[in-house]
Design a protein around this motif. Structure first.
Motif, short mmCIF file in Angstrom:
data_model
loop_
_atom_site.label_atom_id
_atom_site.label_comp_id
_atom_site.label_asym_id
_atom_site.label_seq_id
_atom_site.Cartn_x
_atom_site.Cartn_y
_atom_site.Cartn_z
N ALA A 258 0.79 -1.35 0.07
CA ALA A 258 0.03 -0.04 0.06
C ALA A 258 0.75 1.28 0.15
N LYS A 259 1.81 1.06 0.72
CA LYS A 259 2.86 2.25 0.75
C LYS A 259 3.51 2.59 -0.76
N PHE A 260 3.83 1.41 -1.25
CA PHE A 260 4.65 1.43 -2.50
C PHE A 260 3.66 2.24 -3.46
N GLY A 261 2.53 2.00 -3.60
CA GLY A 261 1.46 2.64 -4.27
C GLY A 261 1.43 4.19 -3.95
N SER A 262 1.93 4.80 -3.11
CA SER A 262 2.07 6.19 -2.94
C SER A 262 3.21 6.86 -3.31
N ALA A 263 4.03 5.99 -3.58
CA ALA A 263 5.55 6.62 -4.12
C ALA A 263 5.45 6.79 -5.60
N ALA A 264 5.12 7.79 -6.21
CA ALA A 264 5.00 7.91 -7.75
C ALA A 264 6.53 8.02 -8.13
N ILE B 45 22.87 0.75 -9.27
CA ILE B 45 21.91 1.82 -8.79
C ILE B 45 20.85 1.02 -7.91
N LYS B 46 20.80 1.57 -6.87
CA LYS B 46 19.78 1.13 -5.64
C LYS B 46 18.56 1.74 -5.90
N VAL B 47 17.68 1.06 -5.92
CA VAL B 47 16.27 1.47 -6.01
C VAL B 47 15.24 1.08 -4.91
N ASN B 48 14.86 2.48 -4.32
CA ASN B 48 13.79 2.23 -3.26
C ASN B 48 12.42 2.79 -3.81
N LEU B 49 11.69 1.65 -4.08
CA LEU B 49 10.08 1.93 -4.50
C LEU B 49 9.22 2.29 -3.46
N LEU B 50 9.59 2.19 -2.42
CA LEU B 50 8.77 2.77 -1.12
C LEU B 50 8.87 4.07 -0.72
N SER B 51 10.00 4.82 -1.35
CA SER B 51 10.24 6.26 -0.85
C SER B 51 10.33 7.15 -2.05
N SER B 52 9.46 8.12 -2.34
CA SER B 52 9.41 9.07 -3.20
C SER B 52 11.11 9.81 -3.45
#
Length: 829
Positions: A464-470, A801-808
């Motif tokens: 759910a948090k992932f969905g809020s980080a565009a 490259i490190k990718v954090n999909l939970l944080s904008s």
């Protein structure tokens, strides 16, 4: 001259004669001769006023000199309290004005500023930055063909209703705040930009509450953002005639007036009808009028639509066909409107209703238009939109778009209301009704092993948090670009793997043969093995699970070694330590190594048809399986839970499952792809095989018998050298996929096949695209991954490259990287 108000005396309004006198006085003060053409324009304005017409002054920047600016600014400082109704600023090449003077002129006009047309103007970045940061009070802004590099319009644009960014080819993406101060923007044109990301683009456009007309490509016969009259058929033409719709040419923005350049400096527009149409939304009115008629007709139910879609095939309805720029343009008057077709009383046939899309001729498309189901995604994501790419959006279009969207895309609630409870979000997600707009069409979610895990709630909450980080947070691996060998040469990673039990460790091998173990959380070197001359590019890496300080490394020249990080030097150095190093017989040429679940054997494969099996304890090769495929074998992978089962993938288009207990002479089964296979890996529970073939052919097979479980239907590029690699993310909830000719990582739901998000990679320094060489999901952190990316020549830069999909990206500084650490669902892959 005063004006009487209904309840008192209104502030005095400066008449045109007084405004002219103000200009003449300023010329005297600045010792500048009055410009005769300016005086002529004041005279024309007086004539307009006498005829009771609106006075609108048009200033052509190319006709002005720097000395003319100061007196003109003095006059325009009083224009808000004058009889002048509007001032338009136009650019026509060439223009030699100082850019600071241009900005001073624009800000002086203030509320009477209506049109600012700076198209094709070679603006310095300072001027563009000033416009973006401080805003303008105009209603129409044309930045067509300007070299604006980062679209960050955070200034005050509260009066702006039309914005043209066509041919701004430096714009590659839309950032979170780029449209934050445009509450009244109704029309936006971005043809032939470099915008490509559906997710970040729609998230940015959602901040435009008044947007009704949008285009990333245009119909050949249309010059504005409004609906093409031909798309309505006869009804549309009638509506246009009733409204007297004037086409706004966003290239010129105003009807050109005949004038002599020697006699006229400032034009007073006589096209009052044109501007009255510009300032009101005639396109929206026309759409409402046309749709009103169709609403009286009984529209087929969504169940009927779904049935028809199944009969004719979704691909025929979708706008996933690439815009065709080479075929002869078909006349737009052949396009029939869906609503008109229904109203005619004919049998409802959705296949015929797509004539408009099939006959549509794209012109100047941005890359986003080539995305699969682009039109449907935009329509569902921007529900208030009425016109897209000059095609009107009707109720039938919205229904079809919702059906296609629900089939191919996962719903991401970027615009969630804070009052919506987390429990409600999770409940909707679990029962497949995240989006009310298509809840009737979602298939029930397949149950699988992890639903009874202690991590179910955490995974659902994180999703759910992932969905809020565009805009996901991307950053290079700490200090990797600063790690230099002797001679100041940088380390160039070629392959990497997360540690199976320590969440902070990662190993990577380089193009020059070095092996580096790093704490990827703080950027510190844990162990370093220099190239010994026998190691070339390191292509194969695999940790031992039961002995987590040890790892196998293989290079493309066939060299195979086992290292122990306990004996590695904790810094970059040329000193080679032989302690803890075990060598195995060469396997040339090598591309991959993989250790089984009991850490006693490993496989080596490469550019040959053979696979070698090694015994770790005896340090020797115990068997060579020959001719397992008809073409070279790219990857051989053991399963996570059985030390005997392994899979191979080959350029011969086959994937085969083998069992060591059966003396692999015949595979357990063979599954085929339509193109050469690049990659295969087991899901963490070994229930599925994820197969990646050349050019984005990605599918999931049942491990037990090789039957197709899921085809992810990623759009191909047509390149035979676009090598695709895919891995699991979050256990087996999702898959991530990337290809060497593309700068995008795609995230898909492994259970539904729907697209979840695309992540585009760019070099933070140069802004150039970075292309995917390899990628891995973080086995300890939900919705985290790392991507090995490289730029093309001349720099040939390689970085992880490190990718954090939970944080904008804009809130990443406040995010703790240690969040969501958990035990790995599975190892390897």
């Amino acid at each position: 001259m005063g004006r009487a108000g209904s309840s008192g005396t209104a502030p005095s309004c400066m008449d045109l004669s007084s405004l002219e006198s103000r200009y003449l006085d300023s010329c005297c003060r600045h010792e500048v001769p009055p410009n005769s053409e300016v005086l002529s324009c004041f005279s024309k304005a007086k004539t307009q006023k006498c005829c009771r017409r609106k006075c609108s002054i048009v200033v052509s920047l190319n006709q002005l000199k720097d000395d003319d600016i100061s007196p003109l600014i003095d006059a325009f400082l009083a224009v808000d309290s004058s009889d002048i109704d509007a001032v338009d600023i136009l650019h026509e090449s060439p223009c030699n004005l100082n850019e600071e003077h241009i900005m001073s002129l624009l800000h002086a006009i203030n509320l009477k500023l209506r049109i600012v047309d700076l198209q094709d103007m070679s603006l310095e970045q300072d001027l563009l930055w000033d416009i973006c940061q401080h805003g303008l009070s105009c209603e129409i802004l044309n930045l067509r063909s300007t070299h604006i590099q980062k679209l960050n319009l955070v200034g005050n644009f509260t009066r702006l209703h039309t914005l043209n960014l066509d041919f701004c080819t430096s714009i590659t993406s839309l950032h979170s705040d780029c449209f934050s101060c445009m509450p009244n923007l109704m029309r936006l044109s971005m043809c032939e930009t470099r915008v490509v990301d559906l997710w970040t683009t729609t998230a940015a456009l959602l901040k435009l509450p008044s947007l009704v007309e949008l285009r990333f490509q245009n119909c050949l016969c249309c010059k504005d953002t409004g609906p093409c009259p031909a798309s309505f058929g006869k009804k549309g033409n009638t509506a246009c005639e009733k409204l007297g719709l004037a086409q706004l040419n966003m290239g010129s923005l105003i009807e050109p007036l005949p004038f002599n350049a020697e006699d006229t400096l400032i034009q007073v527009s006589h096209a009052d009808g044109l501007h009255s149409n510009l300032l009101s939304p005639p396109s929206a009115l026309m759409i409402n009028e046309v749709h009103t008629g169709s609403n009286e007709v009984s529209v087929a139910s969504e169940t009927d639509i779904s049935s028809c879609l199944q009969n004719i095939g979704l691909l025929e309805l979708s706008s996933n066909v690439l815009p065709n720029l080479n075929e002869k343009v078909k006349l737009q008057n052949e396009i029939e409107d869906i609503h008109e077709y229904i109203a005619s009383g004919c049998t409802w046939d959705l296949k015929n209703s797509t004539t408009a899309l099939k006959n549509y001729s794209s012109h100047h498309p941005s890359p986003i238009c080539f995305e699969k189901h682009y039109r449907e995604y935009i329509i569902v994501s921007l529900p208030h939109l009425k016109v897209l790419d000059n095609l009107p959006i009707g109720q039938m279009d919205k229904k079809m778009a919702r059906i296609i969207f629900s089939k191919y895309y996962e719903y991401l609630p970027y615009n969630q209301q804070h009052k919506e409870s987390v429990a409600s979000i999770l409940q909707k997600r679990e029962i497949g009704t995240c989006g009310a707009c298509y809840q009737n069409f979602c298939k029930p979610k397949e149950k699988y092993l992890y639903q009874k895990s202690q991590y179910v709630f955490q995974r659902a909450l994180t999703a759910a948090k992932f969905g809020s980080a565009a805009w996901p947070h991307l950053h290079p691996l700490y200090n990797l670009s600063n790690l230099n060998k002797e001679g100041s040469e940088q380390l160039r990673p070629r392959q990497f793997e997360y540690h199976p039990s320590d969440p902070s460790l990662m190993v990577f091998g380089t193009l020059d043969g070095e092996v580096v173990v790093m704490n990827h959380e703080n950027g510190k070197i844990v162990g370093f093995i220099p190239s010994t001359g026998t190691m070339n590019s390191v292509l194969g890496l695999c940790w031992l699970k039961m002995y987590p300080s040890k790892l196998i490394a293989g290079s493309d020249n066939g060299s195979l070694k086992l290292f122990d990080i306990k004996y590695m030097l904790p810094k970059v150095a040329d000193v080679n330590c032989s302690s803890g190093v075990v060598s195995f017989d060469d396997f040339e040429p090598l591309t991959s190594v993989h250790v089984n679940s009991t850490d006693d054997q490993f496989l080596a494969s490469g550019y040959s048809k053979d696979v070698a099996l090694y015994d770790i304890n005896s340090r020797r090769r115990i068997q060579l399986f020959t001719n397992m495929h008809r073409e070279p074998i790219n990857v051989a992978k053991f399963s996570h839970h059985s030390p005997f089962i392994f899979a191979t993938s080959s350029f011969d288009r086959d994937v085969k499952l083998w069992d060591l207990r059966q003396k692999p002479e015949q595979p357990c089964y063979t599954a085929s792809s339509s193109r050469g296979n690049v990659m295969v890996c087991f899901s963490p529970d070994d229930q599925y095989l994820l197969v990646s073939a050349v050019d984005n052919e990605v599918k999931q097979l049942l491990t037990v018998d090789g039957r197709l479980h899921m085809n992810f239907e990623i759009t191909s590029t047509g390149s035979a050298h676009n090598y695709t690699r895919s891995y699991y993310l979050n256990g087996r909830d999702h898959i991530i996929s990337g290809s060497c000719d593309e700068n995008v990582v795609r995230v898909c739901c492994a259970q539904t096949g729907r697209r979840v998000k695309d992540i585009y990679l760019e070099d933070s320094d140069s802004g150039n695209s970075l292309f995917v060489q390899s990628l891995r999901g973080d086995p300890f952190r939900l919705f985290h991954m790392s991507v090995l990316a490289a730029s093309k020549r001349p720099s040939s830069k390689c970085e992880i490259i490190k990718v954090n999909l939970l944080s904008s990206s804009h809130s990443a500084k406040g995010y703790s990287y240690g969040q969501n650490i958990r035990t790995s669902f599975g190892l390897g892959g």
